[in-house]
Design an enzyme around this catalytic site. Sequence first.
Site, PDB file in Angstrom:
ATOM      1  N   VAL A   1       1.401  -0.489  -2.015  1.00 19.48           N
ATOM      2  CA  VAL A   1       2.615  -0.574  -0.971  1.00 19.48           C
ATOM      3  C   VAL A   1       3.591  -1.514  -1.482  1.00 19.48           C
ATOM      4  O   VAL A   1       3.245  -2.798  -2.127  1.00 19.48           O
ATOM      5  CB  VAL A   1       2.187  -1.181   0.562  1.00 19.48           C
ATOM      6  CG1 VAL A   1       3.384  -0.941   1.351  1.00 19.48           C
ATOM      7  CG2 VAL A   1       1.082  -0.082   0.941  1.00 19.48           C
TER       8      VAL A   1
ATOM      9  N   ASP B   1       4.344  10.350   1.256  1.00 20.45           N
ATOM     10  CA  ASP B   1       4.089   9.153   0.429  1.00 20.45           C
ATOM     11  C   ASP B   1       4.014   8.041   1.536  1.00 20.45           C
ATOM     12  O   ASP B   1       3.408   6.840   1.364  1.00 20.45           O
ATOM     13  CB  ASP B   1       4.795   9.130  -0.645  1.00 20.45           C
ATOM     14  CG  ASP B   1       4.566   8.231  -1.695  1.00 20.45           C
ATOM     15  OD1 ASP B   1       3.223   7.880  -2.119  1.00 20.45           O
ATOM     16  OD2 ASP B   1       5.297   7.133  -1.947  1.00 20.45           O
TER      17      ASP B   1
ATOM     18  N   LYS C   1       1.230   5.184   2.870  1.00 19.26           N
ATOM     19  CA  LYS C   1       1.536   3.674   2.734  1.00 19.26           C
ATOM     20  C   LYS C   1       1.118   3.046   4.201  1.00 19.26           C
ATOM     21  O   LYS C   1       0.626   2.058   4.436  1.00 19.26           O
ATOM     22  CB  LYS C   1       2.898   3.121   2.215  1.00 19.26           C
ATOM     23  CG  LYS C   1       2.979   3.640   0.850  1.00 19.26           C
ATOM     24  CD  LYS C   1       4.300   3.436   0.005  1.00 19.26           C
ATOM     25  CE  LYS C   1       4.415   3.632  -1.047  1.00 19.26           C
ATOM     26  NZ  LYS C   1       6.057   3.528  -1.648  1.00 19.26           N
TER      27      LYS C   1
END
Length: 837
Positions: free
Chosen positions: A627, A696, A700
């Site tokens: 992240v 995506d 995270k």
Amino acid sequence: MSIAAAAPSADSAPPPSAAQPRVVVHKFGGTSVADADCYRHVARLLQARPEALQVTVVSAMKGVTDALIALARLAAAGDAQWREHWHDLRARHRGAAASLLGEHAGASVEWLDASFDELAELLAALAVIGGLPEEVLDRVQGLGEVCSAHLLGQHFLASGEPCAVLDAREVLVVEHGELGVNVDWETSAQRLHAWRQANVQQRVVATGFIARDRQDRITTLGRNGSDYSGAIFAALFNADELQIWTDVDGVLSADPRLVPEAVQLEALSYDEACELAYFGAKVVHPQTMSPAIQRGLPILIRNTFQPEHPGTRISAERSVRGPIKGLTLSAELALLNLEGTGLIGVPGTAERVFSALRQAHVSVVMISQGSSEHSICCVVRGNESQRGRDALLQAFAHELAVGQVQRVQLRGGVSVLAAVGDGMAGQPGVAARLFESLGRAQVNILAIAQGSSERNISVAVDSGDATRALRAAHAGFWLSPQTFAVGVIGPGNVGAALLDQLQAAQPQLLGKANIDLRLRAVASRRGMHLAPRALQGPWRAALADAPSASDLDAFTAHLLSAHLPHAVVIDCSGSAEVAGRYEGWLAAGIHVVTPNKQAGSGPLARYQSIRAAAAASGARFRYEATVGAGLPVITTLRDLVDTGDEVLSIEGIFSGTLAWLFNRFDGSQPFSALVEQARGMGYTEPDPRDDLSGIDVARKLVILAREAGRELSLEQVQVESLVPEALRAGSVDDFMQRLGDNDEALLQRLQQARGRGAVLRYVAALSAQGASVGLVEVPVDHAFANLKLTDNVVQFRTRRYCDNPLVVQGPGAGPEVTAAGVFADLLRVAAGEGARL
Ligand code: ADP
Ligand code: ASP
Ligand code: MG
């Protein structure tokens, strides 16, 4: 043994000058005289040394003693194949003579032929009698030395160097005793003196290994005995120094064939050298030191093939550098254990055990008895162990019958690992370090012994564990406690940047922080490179000609094979299959560091078992770079949670690509044109749908939520995809061409937002209400509306940071910063293992 007093010099030389020893005995082992080229090399080396008297003791050519013993056994067993092997061996010697002596070879070949004919007669006789008397074996196995001394001597003579060849059987008289081979110094010195009368040359080449006994029978000093011959001749010639030349740079901290990390030792005391040799360091025969000790003769162990290397000096001096000088392993042993409640407090039990063993001619390698006196155990040679057991059963038959002794156990397949060093005496913690290393390598210790000289700690282990034990102990004493076997998987953009950073930082980390990061394995989809010790040169080149296809089992085994103090896998692959390995690695104590989001955001059950494995083994699982790339997002969150704060909400922009797109999307260009540009600049994934789908970002968010203590799964996140339904299948090109279809709708959303004094941002949000990622309107003065380029931002609202959130912000994409984030994790792992950064 009577040594010095009865060892008169055969040469009465004036005292040596300190700078240049006058009388030097050299010994060249079989490894130094493997073929004609080696003899030439050895002769050059000797000729370059201006010594008033130079005595060179040689072993048989490499492998010849073994070959002779095999010949004798074959013949004695009636196997006619001995003739074939005899031919081969003769051919090897003839070939060496021809190559070494050229036009002068004729007489030597004749001499060799005569010797080999004599050998053939002996072997034929063995075949007839169908047995192998010790005396005949000694005669046969010593022939290699005779031929070897002949070859070197003739080579000197052929090159015009005066030289005398001394067959040790003419002068050296020995006797076999219980503690080894004793020299009859007086007779030997007399015979040498007589020989010297007839042979006055300054250069002498002598045979190692062989001698005669008091009954004038040919005998040997035992396998590897030429070292001892060197020391005996050094005493007889009253030498100033003995130089033992071999194929390694001296005595090493462990057998280099078993421990590639072994280091060369500059100096050893006689005592240390004796202990190492007695406990199996093959580099020097254990009896070599005794003639030297009496007269304070220094012994140098040197490398024939690196003559400029100073080698190891063995002398009376004690240099107490480090607690341990060397580690040895003795194999093919067995453990005998006598156990019984009736032994407690009974005097003389130990004596009965050892006298029974002595009567049965069983030599005891190691003894251990607990102070409870409930059992006595000793380590004996494997081939004597059955005899030892029978002797104990007999000696304690009565006690066994009446139940005072419960059992006599025999366990075969045992090895003894010995740690040797004068510096151990009086120094606490040495044993602890040894046992800790063995414990970490999962080696079970069967018995322990430390002599009160405190120069040797011995542990008996199962032979199956022996090499692992040796390597682990070696790592424990010689390597930095922060030595890591590093394996990198997936040298793509991030992986490549990481490998570059790692290789560049290694020297500095080692020098300043004593962190030794050894890159031992790199695996890509195409192949993998496994470095025997550590990859030194450019990793790209190593991987380019990687011989083996990637195999994660072999990768893991290799990573662990050196038994370095720690191992870490850095997974830069993005692969779900690799993530499937984490649990196993962590359970085995291998740390895992990764920018791969698969594990952190994948199935909850797998994530939980990964964490459980890490908790159980103490290995660390770190994934900061999943992240915000190199930004300290997860570290910050962990600190909050670890200090007892409670996370109320997390909000932010987690995608550099989407951040850039919406920072630029002001209506002046269609959204699809911006996507095109971003793709051109490498800001997007190869397929921009991977960014635009929002998955995506959702991954995270899941990672952060779990870190904050929530049991969130990817399916529970509400995801707004920016890829229209109709374009989700199909090729990338198709998608790029038709993306414009969606421009109008997005422009409308922008204009509506503007009408309300807001802009559009792709935001991830976690709160008590749930988790979502999607396009939202944020006021123009909001922090999210004022980011630069591809910046990421994460806002934590917690019990402590509730009015004004804690914000982490900065560039959140790019291989360099992501790799730096991974590297920082690796250093945190090192810090967790005690590194001081
Ligand atoms: P040589 O023929 O010279 O007598 P050896 O084969 O008998 O040689 O002994 C040298 C070998 O001993 C080295 O090649 C090395 O592999 C092995 N060895 C085992 N332990 C040690 C140690 N502690 N230090 C150096 N060498 C060792
Ligand atoms: N050639 C003998 C052996 O192989 C002696 C020696 O090399 O030291 O054992
Ligand atoms: Mg040897």
